[in-house]
Design an enzyme around this catalytic site. Structure first.
Site, short mmCIF file in Angstrom:
data_model
loop_
_atom_site.label_atom_id
_atom_site.label_comp_id
_atom_site.label_asym_id
_atom_site.label_seq_id
_atom_site.Cartn_x
_atom_site.Cartn_y
_atom_site.Cartn_z
N GLY B 54 -4.77 -7.58 20.15
CA GLY B 54 -4.17 -8.64 19.35
C GLY B 54 -3.10 -8.11 18.42
O GLY B 54 -3.17 -6.96 17.97
N HIS B 57 -1.71 -6.09 13.58
CA HIS B 57 -2.16 -4.77 13.11
C HIS B 57 -1.00 -3.78 13.03
O HIS B 57 -1.23 -2.57 13.02
CB HIS B 57 -3.23 -4.22 14.04
CG HIS B 57 -4.36 -5.15 14.29
ND1 HIS B 57 -5.17 -5.61 13.28
CD2 HIS B 57 -4.79 -5.75 15.43
CE1 HIS B 57 -6.08 -6.44 13.80
NE2 HIS B 57 -5.87 -6.54 15.10
N LYS B 105 -9.60 -0.92 22.09
CA LYS B 105 -10.48 -1.08 20.92
C LYS B 105 -11.67 -1.96 21.32
O LYS B 105 -11.52 -2.92 22.09
CB LYS B 105 -9.72 -1.73 19.76
CG LYS B 105 -8.51 -0.90 19.29
CD LYS B 105 -7.95 -1.34 17.94
CE LYS B 105 -7.44 -2.75 17.88
NZ LYS B 105 -6.42 -3.09 18.91
N ASP B 110 -10.80 -7.79 24.43
CA ASP B 110 -9.98 -6.66 24.87
C ASP B 110 -10.67 -5.91 26.01
O ASP B 110 -10.04 -5.56 27.01
CB ASP B 110 -9.74 -5.69 23.70
CG ASP B 110 -8.80 -6.28 22.65
OD1 ASP B 110 -7.69 -6.69 23.02
OD2 ASP B 110 -9.18 -6.30 21.47
N HIS B 219 -9.87 -7.94 11.44
CA HIS B 219 -9.47 -9.34 11.63
C HIS B 219 -10.02 -10.18 10.49
O HIS B 219 -10.11 -11.40 10.60
CB HIS B 219 -10.00 -9.88 12.95
CG HIS B 219 -9.72 -9.00 14.11
ND1 HIS B 219 -10.59 -8.03 14.54
CD2 HIS B 219 -8.63 -8.91 14.90
CE1 HIS B 219 -10.05 -7.39 15.57
NE2 HIS B 219 -8.87 -7.89 15.81
#
Lengths: 333, 333
Positions: B54, B57, B105, B110, B219
């Site tokens: 995502g 980051h 990760k 993911d 998150h």
């Protein structure tokens, strides 16, 4: 106020101690009077370069100590100029006999204290040149300044002057490079949210949810005006247009486009600003020859950005590209 | 919500376009399906390395594309895994025949999407190894994870695996390095203030003025507990103690001390945390062999930090020190 600090009075001490520990391979801290220098300074034959100013703008200035940039940095209290004493000590510590350049952001306190330090170091037989950086087009005078403020363009001045010193330029030539960079460099900033000075404990200004401060200074001092919050592209236009109007680069000129974060803004948003800024420059027939995007001259946790443009000729391009090895800026060729 | 964006739906597109423009000398953007790769990929004979996840980051992951680190990065929507399709395309784009390592990760989405992508790319005859990073000691399972979460330790895995690929290790060996780094790496974080996901428009959690979230995820997902706000040294102790308890390094071990900012915290405060963390490690008889301080694995504008410790043997030290040339991490030797 919620900050990762131990005591508002110890913020600078704790920061520089952590910094010196993390970068012990290249930086030496002297605690009294407080200054930091290259661990290999004075570098034989090389002009020394010293900068400094109030803390709260990290990585400026200590983050730029190292090969190809600064020999020493003098951190004052948060948003407050260092006194002459540590500037004198830093100057002595890095002088190798070739003289020392002081790079000073244009704030009344900094200019005065660096002047006094230059006089004192001069009495010890050290040759000093001083260059005042005043790249901010936002306001002519301000709370802390006669004339324009020195902001993120300072990084470009320190990088190019540092490279000139490293290649062996003499003191007059290094000072000349610094003045030349300052003359072709313009900046302006914008804030979405204020910062809080630790010993003050309150935000340095207030903004409504639907407004931003155009032309903000790096101490939270007022800029040109409060304007309505708008999409990033429109805000970018409001910042870059006055810079271009003031700089008036010739068509086809090669520019460094430097999008700087104020400390609390995510890198992703800086790239959104960069995208539009690069688009505007292309529309004007300018060539983005070099880029820098990140948090380099900050204002604690302020949210916002500044844009800096420098017109680079062949010599300044070579100086910008020259190897640099500092905690905050590193590259080789 | 006050952000430098044009449209919550365009945040990732605008960011990666700006990023690709600013780093056009080393990165190529493909917009559909969206992924970024080294401009010189595939590098003949070299194992390719692909990571992703995502967005939100930054600089992770695209900021680590370049010599000595990643060959490609696949950015998903903010805080949401990319689908398999762009991962497959990125994998094909960087395979030079030596196979491709996926660094993932540990989040359910993911892991699933990288697995599917690995199967699809495998059908095209590409050899794939996958390494899942799960360095966060804060919680065993979480909102988005079975097992531990993958957080800032990912940078260490990507750096060392990238260096191994660059020196010519084969796919099994590069994957072995990545697994070995993950096995000696532990992290934990703490938040002072939440972030706001652009398309959500509201802060992802709330904290009172006198409390912080210990063990926060990247998150904004909950950590271990809300604890009272305290001086930086005490908060640092609360973060580093569980890491040390879990890692249990032997006396005299050489560690990488990585203090990571969550995006909205000034660099000065990260150095204050670093100072205390280094002090604790010295008290434990550990040797801080390498340091990294800055915003590398962020959570939009969240305020807070994480600490990552990696125990480095001679081989991992050499891999950490090997030259790297990426937008966010650069050094030569």
């Amino acid at each position: 106020m919620k900050k990762l600090i131990n005591d508002p009075q110890r913020v600078v001490d704790d920061t520089v101690r952590g910094f010196a520990l993390a970068h012990a391979d290249r930086v030496v801290l002297t605690e009294s009077p407080i200054h930091l220098r290259r661990s290999d300074a004075p570098v034989p034959g090389k002009v020394g370069i010293v900068s400094g100013g109030g803390s709260g703008h990290e990585p400026l200035h200590a983050g730029f100590i190292g090969h190809g940039m600064l020999d020493a940095a003098v951190p004052g209290p948060v948003f407050t100029s260092p006194t002459p004493d540590p500037i004198v000590e830093a100057t002595k510590a890095v002088d190798a006999g070739a003289g020392v350049l002081h790079i000073v952001k244009n704030y009344t306190g900094d200019v005065l204290n660096f002047e006094t330090a230059a006089e004192l170091a001069g009495m010890d037989g050290i040759r000093i040149e001083s260059v005042v950086v005043d790249d901010d087009v936002a306001v002519q005078d301000s709370l802390y300044t006669a004339g324009r403020r020195g902001v993120a363009g300072t990084v470009v001045v320190e990088k190019c002057a540092g490279a000139a010193a490293e290649r062996g330029d003499d003191l007059d030539a290094v000072a000349g490079v610094a003045r030349r960079v300052n003359a072709v460099t313009r900046s302006m900033g914008l804030a979405l949210a204020p910062c809080t000075v630790p010993h003050a404990g309150e935000p340095s200004f207030t903004l409504a949810e639907d407004e931003v401060e155009l032309g903000i200074g790096i101490h939270g001092e007022p800029g040109r005006e409060k304007i309505a919050m708008a999409p990033a592209d429109q805000l970018t236009d409001r910042v870059i247009e006055p810079i271009l109007a003031d700089l008036s680069p010739s068509e086809g000129a090669r520019v460094l486009l430097f999008v700087n974060g104020m400390g609390g803004t995510p890198l992703s948003e800086l790239y959104i600003v960069y995208r539009r800024a690069a688009e505007v420059l292309a529309e004007r027939g300018l060539q983005v020859a070099r880029s820098l995007v990140g948090n380099y001259v900050t204002s604690l946790e302020m949210q916002g950005f500044s844009i800096t443009l420098s017109v680079l000729d062949d010599d300044l391009l070579a100086l910008w590209d020259a190897p640099v090895e500092t905690p905050a800026l590193r590259w080789g060729r």
